[in-house]
Write a protein that holds these residues in place. Structure first.
Motif, PDB file in Angstrom:
ATOM      1  N   LEU A   1       0.826  -1.212   0.000  1.00 37.51           N
ATOM      2  CA  LEU A   1       0.000   0.000   0.000  1.00 37.51           C
ATOM      3  C   LEU A   1       0.856   1.256   0.000  1.00 37.51           C
ATOM      4  O   LEU A   1       0.568   2.226  -0.725  1.00 37.51           O
ATOM      5  N   ASN A   2       1.924   1.266   0.789  1.00 45.32           N
ATOM      6  CA  ASN A   2       2.809   2.433   0.822  1.00 45.32           C
ATOM      7  C   ASN A   2       3.514   2.649  -0.516  1.00 45.32           C
ATOM      8  O   ASN A   2       3.651   3.788  -0.982  1.00 45.32           O
ATOM      9  N   ARG A   3       3.946   1.573  -1.138  1.00 44.84           N
ATOM     10  CA  ARG A   3       4.655   1.700  -2.416  1.00 44.84           C
ATOM     11  C   ARG A   3       3.749   2.213  -3.521  1.00 44.84           C
ATOM     12  O   ARG A   3       4.142   3.075  -4.321  1.00 44.84           O
ATOM     13  N   GLU A   4       2.507   1.706  -3.569  1.00 38.44           N
ATOM     14  CA  GLU A   4       1.617   2.045  -4.666  1.00 38.44           C
ATOM     15  C   GLU A   4       0.813   3.320  -4.433  1.00 38.44           C
ATOM     16  O   GLU A   4       0.446   4.008  -5.389  1.00 38.44           O
TER      17      GLU A   4
ATOM     18  N   GLY B   1       1.430   5.781  -1.606  1.00 43.47           N
ATOM     19  CA  GLY B   1       2.119   6.911  -0.988  1.00 43.47           C
ATOM     20  C   GLY B   1       3.037   6.460   0.129  1.00 43.47           C
ATOM     21  O   GLY B   1       2.586   5.786   1.063  1.00 43.47           O
ATOM     22  N   GLU B   2       4.294   6.829   0.019  1.00 44.96           N
ATOM     23  CA  GLU B   2       5.270   6.441   1.037  1.00 44.96           C
ATOM     24  C   GLU B   2       4.837   6.925   2.412  1.00 44.96           C
ATOM     25  O   GLU B   2       4.538   8.106   2.610  1.00 44.96           O
ATOM     26  N   GLU B   3       4.729   5.978   3.349  1.00 45.74           N
ATOM     27  CA  GLU B   3       4.318   6.229   4.742  1.00 45.74           C
ATOM     28  C   GLU B   3       2.854   6.648   4.868  1.00 45.74           C
ATOM     29  O   GLU B   3       2.467   7.278   5.850  1.00 45.74           O
ATOM     30  N   ILE B   4       2.031   6.243   3.909  1.00 40.13           N
ATOM     31  CA  ILE B   4       0.594   6.465   4.078  1.00 40.13           C
ATOM     32  C   ILE B   4       0.075   5.593   5.215  1.00 40.13           C
ATOM     33  O   ILE B   4      -0.909   5.926   5.886  1.00 40.13           O
ATOM     34  N   TYR B   5       0.740   4.460   5.437  1.00 42.53           N
ATOM     35  CA  TYR B   5       0.491   3.615   6.615  1.00 42.53           C
ATOM     36  C   TYR B   5       1.798   3.467   7.384  1.00 42.53           C
ATOM     37  O   TYR B   5       2.565   2.552   7.163  1.00 42.53           O
ATOM     38  N   PRO B   6       2.087   4.383   8.295  1.00 41.69           N
ATOM     39  CA  PRO B   6       3.339   4.315   9.057  1.00 41.69           C
ATOM     40  C   PRO B   6       3.263   3.298  10.198  1.00 41.69           C
ATOM     41  O   PRO B   6       2.184   2.967  10.699  1.00 41.69           O
ATOM     42  N   GLY B   7       4.410   2.771  10.585  1.00 39.39           N
ATOM     43  CA  GLY B   7       4.535   1.955  11.789  1.00 39.39           C
ATOM     44  C   GLY B   7       3.491   0.868  11.915  1.00 39.39           C
ATOM     45  O   GLY B   7       3.276   0.065  11.002  1.00 39.39           O
ATOM     46  N   SER B   8       2.812   0.848  13.055  1.00 38.55           N
ATOM     47  CA  SER B   8       1.849  -0.215  13.357  1.00 38.55           C
ATOM     48  C   SER B   8       0.420   0.156  12.969  1.00 38.55           C
ATOM     49  O   SER B   8      -0.522  -0.531  13.356  1.00 38.55           O
ATOM     50  N   SER B   9       0.244   1.213  12.203  1.00 39.30           N
ATOM     51  CA  SER B   9      -1.106   1.703  11.917  1.00 39.30           C
ATOM     52  C   SER B   9      -1.959   0.668  11.189  1.00 39.30           C
ATOM     53  O   SER B   9      -3.160   0.544  11.462  1.00 39.30           O
ATOM     54  N   LEU B  10      -1.373  -0.095  10.266  1.00 41.44           N
ATOM     55  CA  LEU B  10      -2.163  -1.077   9.530  1.00 41.44           C
ATOM     56  C   LEU B  10      -2.518  -2.265  10.424  1.00 41.44           C
ATOM     57  O   LEU B  10      -3.593  -2.850  10.277  1.00 41.44           O
TER      58      LEU B  10
END
Length: 221
Positions: A44-47, A49-58
């Motif tokens: 998800l981050n790669r496709e 946006g970088e760090e759209i899901y940071p750390g443990s958010s997902l």
């Protein structure tokens, strides 16, 4: 909202949470499946946006019970990740995020509706019905919890867009909103893969009623 779908136990009407189709399966990911959650986060981050899901958010999203869920499309029989998608039940106060989309948002983006959020499919696995299957799985999940409607913001990046999938599944659509994600991307610090910085892409809101939405296991898209 209905019973929470946790730990492998689902409401009796939740027939297609695991939907087996030719070459892959789509199912809900449990927060305890840490390697799969991390693989989905990277995709998800790669496709998107970088760090759209940071750390443990997902992982927190995956552990959302009847509030949010992470779905994955997995190849068969190897179960490598082909696609990932998030669904969240809107809470009071979430309506403001969608207000720029006008009347469609006022009618559908309300407390208790389902928000079909981030979705990405590996480039080599596209054109196989995976995006459609991920949308359907989330609609069934939301319907099982009593959600009467679903909304999804479709990213107009110039890349492959989900808009055609939502149209084919009977979603209404709003007018496009320019630079919809800019403020969010600056505030949250994620980088658009198209703009290579704060996101200047436009977006369209899609929405439909989903009361009683159901699908059949083993049937593609």
């Amino acid at each position: 909202m209905g019973a929470a779908a946790r730990g492998g136990f689902y409401p009796p009407t939740f027939e297609v949470l695991v939907s087996v189709v030719v070459g892959y399966t789509v199912r809900r990911v449990e927060a305890s499946e840490s390697s799969l959650v991390e693989a989905a986060r990277r995709l998800l981050n790669r496709e998107l946006g970088e760090e759209i899901y940071p750390g443990s958010s997902l992982a927190l999203t995956a552990d959302g019970g009847d509030r949010s869920a992470l779905f994955a499309a997995l190849s068969l029989p190897s179960e490598s990740l082909l696609g990932a998608a998030v669904v969240r039940i809107l809470q009071a106060g979430d309506e403001g995020y969608y207000e720029r989309f006008g009347d469609l948002a006022r009618r559908y983006a309300i407390e208790g509706a389902a928000s079909l959020e981030a979705m990405a499919v590996e480039p080599g696995a596209r054109r196989r019905g995976i995006g459609r299957a991920l949308i359907k799985a989330r609609l069934v999940f939301a319907s099982s919890l009593g959600a009467g409607a679903a909304v999804a913001v479709s990213w107009l990046s110039g890349r492959d867009s989900s808009l055609g999938l939502f149209r084919a599944l009977g979603f209404e659509e709003s007018e496009a909103v320019a630079e919809f994600y800019r403020e969010e991307s600056v505030r949250d610090g994620w980088v658009c893969p198209v703009c290579q910085g704060p996101c200047g892409c436009s977006a369209i809101l899609t929405a439909r009623e989903i009361g009683g939405f159901a699908g059949k296991p083993g049937v593609r898209g």
